[in-house]
Design a protein around this motif. Sequence first.
Motif, PDB file in Angstrom:
ATOM      1  N   VAL A 193       0.842  -1.203   0.000  1.00 26.11           N
ATOM      2  CA  VAL A 193       0.000   0.000   0.000  1.00 26.11           C
ATOM      3  C   VAL A 193       0.877   1.252   0.000  1.00 26.11           C
ATOM      4  CG1 VAL A 193      -1.963  -1.047   1.203  1.00 26.11           C
ATOM      5  CG2 VAL A 193      -0.114  -0.004   2.551  1.00 26.11           C
ATOM      6  N   GLU A 197      -2.230   4.934   3.321  1.00 19.58           N
ATOM      7  CA  GLU A 197      -3.193   3.902   3.727  1.00 19.58           C
ATOM      8  C   GLU A 197      -2.900   3.346   5.125  1.00 19.58           C
ATOM      9  OE1 GLU A 197      -4.528   1.575   0.492  1.00 19.58           O
ATOM     10  OE2 GLU A 197      -5.621   0.147   1.753  1.00 19.58           O
ATOM     11  N   ASN A 201      -6.541   3.098   6.833  1.00 17.87           N
ATOM     12  CA  ASN A 201      -7.019   1.745   7.135  1.00 17.87           C
ATOM     13  C   ASN A 201      -6.823   1.513   8.638  1.00 17.87           C
ATOM     14  OD1 ASN A 201      -6.964  -1.149   7.621  1.00 17.87           O
ATOM     15  ND2 ASN A 201      -6.936  -1.405   5.399  1.00 17.87           N
ATOM     16  N   ARG A 203      -7.127  -0.911  10.644  1.00 16.59           N
ATOM     17  CA  ARG A 203      -6.404  -2.090  11.123  1.00 16.59           C
ATOM     18  C   ARG A 203      -4.903  -1.929  10.916  1.00 16.59           C
ATOM     19  NH1 ARG A 203      -9.541  -5.308  14.403  1.00 16.59           N
ATOM     20  NH2 ARG A 203     -11.653  -5.224  13.583  1.00 16.59           N
ATOM     21  N   PHE A 204      -4.528  -1.403   9.756  1.00 14.26           N
ATOM     22  CA  PHE A 204      -3.100  -1.157   9.514  1.00 14.26           C
ATOM     23  C   PHE A 204      -2.590  -0.120  10.520  1.00 14.26           C
ATOM     24  CE2 PHE A 204      -3.687  -2.241   4.702  1.00 14.26           C
ATOM     25  CZ  PHE A 204      -3.775  -3.584   5.031  1.00 14.26           C
ATOM     26  N   THR A 206      -3.630   0.326  13.548  1.00 15.75           N
ATOM     27  CA  THR A 206      -3.427  -0.361  14.831  1.00 15.75           C
ATOM     28  C   THR A 206      -2.038  -1.003  14.884  1.00 15.75           C
ATOM     29  OG1 THR A 206      -5.783  -0.828  15.012  1.00 15.75           O
ATOM     30  CG2 THR A 206      -4.304  -2.218  16.317  1.00 15.75           C
TER      31      THR A 206
ATOM     32  N   ASP B 282      -5.093  -8.282  12.796  1.00 13.80           N
ATOM     33  CA  ASP B 282      -5.287  -6.931  12.246  1.00 13.80           C
ATOM     34  C   ASP B 282      -4.857  -6.851  10.779  1.00 13.80           C
ATOM     35  OD1 ASP B 282      -6.451  -5.431  14.389  1.00 13.80           O
ATOM     36  OD2 ASP B 282      -4.549  -5.565  15.455  1.00 13.80           O
ATOM     37  N   SER B 283      -3.829  -7.613  10.423  1.00 14.11           N
ATOM     38  CA  SER B 283      -3.376  -7.603   9.028  1.00 14.11           C
ATOM     39  C   SER B 283      -4.491  -8.100   8.095  1.00 14.11           C
ATOM     40  CB  SER B 283      -2.150  -8.495   8.846  1.00 14.11           C
ATOM     41  OG  SER B 283      -1.062  -8.005   9.582  1.00 14.11           O
ATOM     42  N   LYS B 285      -7.736  -8.361   8.726  1.00 19.02           N
ATOM     43  CA  LYS B 285      -8.869  -7.425   8.772  1.00 19.02           C
ATOM     44  C   LYS B 285      -8.579  -6.208   7.896  1.00 19.02           C
ATOM     45  CE  LYS B 285     -12.021  -8.904  11.807  1.00 19.02           C
ATOM     46  NZ  LYS B 285     -13.464  -8.955  11.495  1.00 19.02           N
ATOM     47  N   GLY B 286      -7.325  -5.734   7.939  1.00 18.78           N
ATOM     48  CA  GLY B 286      -6.949  -4.585   7.115  1.00 18.78           C
ATOM     49  C   GLY B 286      -6.947  -4.931   5.636  1.00 18.78           C
ATOM     50  N   LYS B 289     -10.228  -4.894   3.922  1.00 18.13           N
ATOM     51  CA  LYS B 289     -10.753  -3.563   3.584  1.00 18.13           C
ATOM     52  C   LYS B 289      -9.932  -2.846   2.537  1.00 18.13           C
ATOM     53  CE  LYS B 289     -13.144  -2.697   7.846  1.00 18.13           C
ATOM     54  NZ  LYS B 289     -12.712  -2.642   9.219  1.00 18.13           N
ATOM     55  N   LYS B 290      -8.771  -3.408   2.230  1.00 14.48           N
ATOM     56  CA  LYS B 290      -7.880  -2.744   1.281  1.00 14.48           C
ATOM     57  C   LYS B 290      -8.565  -2.590  -0.073  1.00 14.48           C
ATOM     58  CE  LYS B 290      -3.712  -3.753  -1.023  1.00 14.48           C
ATOM     59  NZ  LYS B 290      -2.608  -4.683  -1.217  1.00 14.48           N
TER      60      LYS B 290
END
Lengths: 292, 292
Positions: A193, A197, A201, A203-204, A206, B282-283, B285-286, B289-290
């Motif tokens: 990315v 991002e 994003n 989650r990223f 976090t 988290d990766s 989950k992220g 959404k990417k």
Amino acid sequence: MKITIIGAGSIGLLLAAKFSIANHTVTMVCHHIQQANKINTEGIEYRGTMVRRVPVQATSELQNHKVDLLIIAVKSQQVSSVVQHIRMIYGEDIPDMLFIQNGMAHIENLKSLSHNILVGIINHGAKKLDDVTVLHTGEGTIEVSTYQGVPYPLHSLSKEDFPIYYVRDWNSMLARKLVVNCAINPLTGIFDVDNGELLTNARFYTILRELVKESSRVLNLDYEEALSNVQAVCIKTARNTSSMLADLKRGRLTEIDAITGVILKQAELKGLDAPYSRFVYDSIKGLEKKID
Amino acid sequence: MKITIIGAGSIGLLLAAKFSIANHTVTMVCHHIQQANKINTEGIEYRGTMVRRVPVQATSELQNHKVDLLIIAVKSQQVSSVVQHIRMIYGEDIPDMLFIQNGMAHIENLKSLSHNILVGIINHGAKKLDDVTVLHTGEGTIEVSTYQGVPYPLHSLSKEDFPIYYVRDWNSMLARKLVVNCAINPLTGIFDVDNGELLTNARFYTILRELVKESSRVLNLDYEEALSNVQAVCIKTARNTSSMLADLKRGRLTEIDAITGVILKQAELKGLDAPYSRFVYDSIKGLEKKID
């Protein structure tokens, strides 16, 4: 000033163009003779808010010329051999030097040099489009500090549209930048990315925060300050492809050892665990070897 | 036996074809009427060591038919609504059920059911090529255990070339499989690699080991045993694209909550930190959404 720049990647080309435009006498030392020949005949094309073709001298072999400043703009992993080469060419009469690598791994190689040494940080976005063309993707600043020898503020090189700031403490200067690189570079490489991002994003983001928490603790930096620093860079370079992602995409080795590798060594010395840093370190090393 | 299979993904199609070939009476409940119509007119095409087109009944609505076994072959995240639907259709007179989801998150939904419930694990590789075609990419076994009610060994369903084993302890059976899924699924998803590369790439293997260490500790399983289990699956399914990687590539939600999510909940209950599991959770989950 008479300046020699070793390394003709994106940052080397950017500095050569900018310093030449400001009427300094620049010589570039390229890795390949082809690139040197092309620069000698075509000059460097700078593309930023304006587009300019600038005549610049280039060579593929470092020579024992008297210069005011030798800028070492190679990748961190090449510093060791470049330093040996400088010593071989110049003997004991080495010019003042400015090292502008990412991370802190190159510092180890500077200990063998007994002369004036500056270290610097380039807060600019630059992309090498071809051997002689550099795109200035993000305007920023340059920070410089004295690693050893006489303080050397570089006033004469600083310009309003290309400012250079002098910073007192080289160690904290590099550490601050290291945390930024530790967070942004590997994560953009793993998730494929742009820098922005990592903020948009959730989650990223976090994961980014955890990495910043870990590395700022290892480097004894304030977490909140480090995080807002990282956020600022993500915003400013939102559309940028990080150098690490670019390296992975081109199948080249990354600077992970100079970046996350340094955190892991420091953590080990201090008896701290850094699982997120370990995770990203092995991930990038694994992705370097991944066969596409 | 009269069998109804809810869910016509790769595993649902595989079971329907195999049980039909073995002369059981199978009805499939598909999510879309189009798929049901297609199966009714064309049957299911099984592609394994042999290729066979098998006539199978299909519908898009579960009906209150007396069957010997109701197999629930939907994704983990759909179990909750499917269970409600089963209760609505069958009232209190629900047939014996077999749940074959990944992970352990679906177990929560079984507590409201007071009948004979089996849980199972499918150690087969299968790929849905289209609505009626399933490719049997890896031959393996099915393990079944009694979650509640009367033990129910399913002897009559087991075949030499499609064996079903009865396991005593459903909890450790699912836990063992969970560790495998925790390690292989998210890492293949993050690194975009086939299962085998988690063993052949030394760096990915380092991360895999840490994940197995973490999740086996959280689930009170023996680490060495868990690791050799994971290795065996990586070898057996070396060329397979994991379901999580496939889901990410198609822009679908993954089963990460049923897999790593369960580890994180268990870790929290037990006061254990699980940084590698947090990182991969988290990766994924992220990455879900990417925007590509």
